[in-house]
Design a protein around this motif. Structure first.
Motif, PDB file in Angstrom:
ATOM      1  N   UNK A 157      -6.724  -0.879  -9.810  1.00 43.14           N
ATOM      2  CA  UNK A 157      -8.003  -0.287  -9.454  1.00 43.14           C
ATOM      3  C   UNK A 157      -7.869   1.233  -9.537  1.00 43.14           C
ATOM      4  N   UNK A 158      -8.951   1.956  -9.275  1.00 38.43           N
ATOM      5  CA  UNK A 158      -8.954   3.405  -9.455  1.00 38.43           C
ATOM      6  C   UNK A 158      -8.000   4.127  -8.507  1.00 38.43           C
ATOM      7  N   UNK A 159      -7.782   3.582  -7.341  1.00 37.10           N
ATOM      8  CA  UNK A 159      -6.907   4.179  -6.335  1.00 37.10           C
ATOM      9  C   UNK A 159      -6.166   3.049  -5.629  1.00 37.10           C
ATOM     10  N   UNK A 160      -5.115   3.354  -4.873  1.00 38.01           N
ATOM     11  CA  UNK A 160      -4.299   2.270  -4.299  1.00 38.01           C
ATOM     12  C   UNK A 160      -5.142   1.232  -3.561  1.00 38.01           C
ATOM     13  N   UNK A 161      -4.954  -0.021  -3.935  1.00 34.02           N
ATOM     14  CA  UNK A 161      -5.743  -1.141  -3.415  1.00 34.02           C
ATOM     15  C   UNK A 161      -4.828  -2.348  -3.270  1.00 34.02           C
ATOM     16  N   UNK A 162      -5.018  -3.107  -2.200  1.00 37.39           N
ATOM     17  CA  UNK A 162      -4.192  -4.287  -2.005  1.00 37.39           C
ATOM     18  C   UNK A 162      -5.029  -5.547  -1.860  1.00 37.39           C
ATOM     19  N   UNK A 163      -4.615  -6.576  -2.591  1.00 37.51           N
ATOM     20  CA  UNK A 163      -5.093  -7.925  -2.336  1.00 37.51           C
ATOM     21  C   UNK A 163      -4.348  -8.461  -1.122  1.00 37.51           C
ATOM     22  N   UNK A 164      -4.894  -9.523  -0.520  1.00 41.58           N
ATOM     23  CA  UNK A 164      -4.317 -10.053   0.713  1.00 41.58           C
ATOM     24  C   UNK A 164      -4.201 -11.571   0.642  1.00 41.58           C
ATOM     25  N   UNK A 165      -3.161 -12.083   1.300  1.00 40.35           N
ATOM     26  CA  UNK A 165      -3.102 -13.494   1.655  1.00 40.35           C
ATOM     27  C   UNK A 165      -2.958 -13.554   3.169  1.00 40.35           C
ATOM     28  N   UNK A 166      -3.922 -14.183   3.812  1.00 39.53           N
ATOM     29  CA  UNK A 166      -3.977 -14.231   5.279  1.00 39.53           C
ATOM     30  C   UNK A 166      -3.709 -15.668   5.723  1.00 39.53           C
ATOM     31  N   UNK A 167      -2.663 -15.843   6.526  1.00 40.38           N
ATOM     32  CA  UNK A 167      -2.275 -17.161   7.019  1.00 40.38           C
ATOM     33  C   UNK A 167      -2.611 -17.279   8.507  1.00 40.38           C
ATOM     34  N   UNK A 174      -6.902 -16.302   0.485  1.00 39.78           N
ATOM     35  CA  UNK A 174      -6.591 -15.226  -0.450  1.00 39.78           C
ATOM     36  C   UNK A 174      -7.797 -14.341  -0.675  1.00 39.78           C
ATOM     37  N   UNK A 175      -7.560 -13.032  -0.814  1.00 36.85           N
ATOM     38  CA  UNK A 175      -8.647 -12.062  -0.992  1.00 36.85           C
ATOM     39  C   UNK A 175      -8.225 -11.074  -2.068  1.00 36.85           C
ATOM     40  N   UNK A 176      -8.950 -11.044  -3.168  1.00 41.03           N
ATOM     41  CA  UNK A 176      -8.520 -10.232  -4.310  1.00 41.03           C
ATOM     42  C   UNK A 176      -8.665  -8.740  -4.079  1.00 41.03           C
ATOM     43  N   UNK A 177      -9.604  -8.339  -3.222  1.00 42.31           N
ATOM     44  CA  UNK A 177     -10.037  -6.937  -3.132  1.00 42.31           C
ATOM     45  C   UNK A 177     -10.541  -6.491  -4.503  1.00 42.31           C
ATOM     46  N   UNK A 178     -10.775  -5.212  -4.699  1.00 41.49           N
ATOM     47  CA  UNK A 178     -11.283  -4.713  -5.972  1.00 41.49           C
ATOM     48  C   UNK A 178     -10.143  -4.679  -6.990  1.00 41.49           C
ATOM     49  N   UNK A 179     -10.402  -5.220  -8.171  1.00 38.02           N
ATOM     50  CA  UNK A 179      -9.338  -5.314  -9.162  1.00 38.02           C
ATOM     51  C   UNK A 179      -9.910  -5.634 -10.541  1.00 38.02           C
ATOM     52  N   UNK A 180      -9.226  -5.151 -11.563  1.00 32.88           N
ATOM     53  CA  UNK A 180      -9.473  -5.662 -12.896  1.00 32.88           C
ATOM     54  C   UNK A 180      -8.900  -7.075 -12.980  1.00 32.88           C
ATOM     55  N   UNK A 181      -9.294  -7.823 -13.996  1.00 34.67           N
ATOM     56  CA  UNK A 181      -8.765  -9.176 -14.156  1.00 34.67           C
ATOM     57  C   UNK A 181      -7.256  -9.117 -14.351  1.00 34.67           C
ATOM     58  N   UNK A 182      -6.546  -9.918 -13.594  1.00 33.33           N
ATOM     59  CA  UNK A 182      -5.083  -9.879 -13.586  1.00 33.33           C
ATOM     60  C   UNK A 182      -4.577 -11.305 -13.400  1.00 33.33           C
ATOM     61  N   UNK A 186      -4.140 -13.674 -10.050  1.00 37.37           N
ATOM     62  CA  UNK A 186      -4.746 -15.002  -9.905  1.00 37.37           C
ATOM     63  C   UNK A 186      -3.683 -16.015  -9.496  1.00 37.37           C
ATOM     64  N   UNK A 187      -2.519 -15.947 -10.129  1.00 40.12           N
ATOM     65  CA  UNK A 187      -1.426 -16.858  -9.777  1.00 40.12           C
ATOM     66  C   UNK A 187      -1.010 -16.667  -8.324  1.00 40.12           C
ATOM     67  N   UNK A 188      -0.940 -15.416  -7.903  1.00 41.16           N
ATOM     68  CA  UNK A 188      -0.541 -15.099  -6.518  1.00 41.16           C
ATOM     69  C   UNK A 188      -1.582 -15.631  -5.541  1.00 41.16           C
ATOM     70  N   UNK A 189      -2.840 -15.422  -5.838  1.00 31.37           N
ATOM     71  CA  UNK A 189      -3.908 -15.901  -4.960  1.00 31.37           C
ATOM     72  C   UNK A 189      -4.008 -17.423  -4.959  1.00 31.37           C
ATOM     73  N   UNK A 190      -3.620 -18.053  -6.053  1.00 31.45           N
ATOM     74  CA  UNK A 190      -3.794 -19.503  -6.180  1.00 31.45           C
ATOM     75  C   UNK A 190      -2.924 -20.290  -5.210  1.00 31.45           C
ATOM     76  N   UNK A 191      -1.964 -19.632  -4.587  1.00 34.45           N
ATOM     77  CA  UNK A 191      -1.149 -20.302  -3.571  1.00 34.45           C
ATOM     78  C   UNK A 191      -1.918 -20.494  -2.262  1.00 34.45           C
ATOM     79  N   UNK A 192      -3.061 -19.829  -2.140  1.00 31.08           N
ATOM     80  CA  UNK A 192      -3.886 -19.965  -0.939  1.00 31.08           C
ATOM     81  C   UNK A 192      -4.722 -21.241  -1.013  1.00 31.08           C
ATOM     82  N   UNK A 193      -5.155 -21.725   0.149  1.00 30.93           N
ATOM     83  CA  UNK A 193      -6.039 -22.889   0.191  1.00 30.93           C
ATOM     84  C   UNK A 193      -7.417 -22.548  -0.351  1.00 30.93           C
ATOM     85  N   UNK A 194      -7.874 -21.337  -0.076  1.00 29.65           N
ATOM     86  CA  UNK A 194      -9.165 -20.849  -0.556  1.00 29.65           C
ATOM     87  C   UNK A 194      -8.982 -19.390  -0.954  1.00 29.65           C
ATOM     88  N   UNK A 195      -9.541 -19.005  -2.082  1.00 25.07           N
ATOM     89  CA  UNK A 195      -9.406 -17.612  -2.538  1.00 25.07           C
ATOM     90  C   UNK A 195     -10.774 -17.011  -2.794  1.00 25.07           C
TER      91      UNK A 195
END
Length: 248
Positions: A157-167, A174-182, A186-195
């Motif tokens: 993204x334009x400035x430091x940004x983090x996606x999250x996995x919340x357990x 899973x929460x992508x936050x702002x991001x270009x397609x990556x 997607x693989x990282x988020x796919x480990x979540x029950x819901x993204x």
């Protein structure tokens, strides 16, 4: 429900129809905000009325901040002041060090660094630590906050940004936050029950890229941060609805 969330806003920075994207995640009676746009208390009040979940500043145990763009962080000043003056406590902010690096001097200080503490007195200097506690998030390890275990991953993204996995409660959001397609994200988020994944124009994720993902992934994905002209009825991925409660 072991973990649920209420969508406070689902729009982008330019929306004339919806609040900026933010969710309130709940587990074991504790509420974690993901991002904090303005007007956050109005957003929580309206979401409370539509979802049946009581939400207000006194229930927020922390804000998990993905990045410093105003449509994600503009409510921190108001919520920080409300915590300071009304709740008489500091507001905890969970943010990766790269995100937090300019949170005070580049975002909050202009409105919060001077405070008249009694009538007739001169303004006294204030600092981040007077209003907030900062818990660093990490891309290397899991960080605990109450019932939540939080993992982070930097996005493009334009400035430091983090996606999250919340357990919490044996589930993972899973929460992508702002991001270009990556695809790696997607693989990282796919480990979540819901993204939850954003979709928008520019340096964001095109809907067409997400719509081309395997059906199994799309079934566990919800859309957020979509533009006003996004055709929610035609989407093959369920768009989140502002003010609705979802279970994870």
């Amino acid at each position: 429900m072991s973990m649920s969330f209420v969508t406070l806003g689902v729009g982008d920075a330019f929306s004339a129809l919806r609040y900026s994207s933010s969710i309130a995640v709940e587990a074991e009676g504790q509420v974690l905000l993901v991002d904090c746009p303005h007007p956050i208390r109005k957003m929580m009040r309206e979401a409370s009325e539509s979802s049946g979940v009581t939400l207000d500043a006194d229930r927020v145990s922390a804000v998990a901040l993905t990045h410093l763009h105003a449509d994600h962080a503009s409510g921190l000043e108001g919520l920080g002041y409300f915590s300071f003056f009304v709740l008489k406590r500091k507001l905890e902010v969970l943010a990766h060090p790269a995100v937090a690096e300019r949170l005070w001097d580049g975002h909050l200080a202009a409105g919060m660094e001077c405070l008249i503490e009694r009538h007739g007195a001169d303004p006294s200097p204030k600092h981040f630590d007077d209003y907030f506690d900062h818990t660093p998030l990490s891309t290397q390890s899991t960080v605990r906050h109450g019932p939540f275990l939080i993992e982070s991953r930097l996005t493009y993204h334009h400035l430091p940004t983090t996606a999250l996995r919340i357990h919490a409660g044996g589930r993972c959001l899973g929460y992508s936050a702002d991001t270009a397609f990556d695809e790696g994200l997607i693989d990282w988020l796919s480990e979540a029950d819901l993204m939850i994944h954003e979709t928008n124009y520019g340096v964001h994720t095109p809907y067409e890229k997400l719509a081309a993902l395997p059906a199994e992934l799309r079934a566990r994905m919800r859309l957020i941060h979509y533009p006003d002209d996004f055709d929610t009825r035609a989407s093959v991925i369920e768009p989140l609805v502002q003010g609705r409660r979802y279970s994870v």
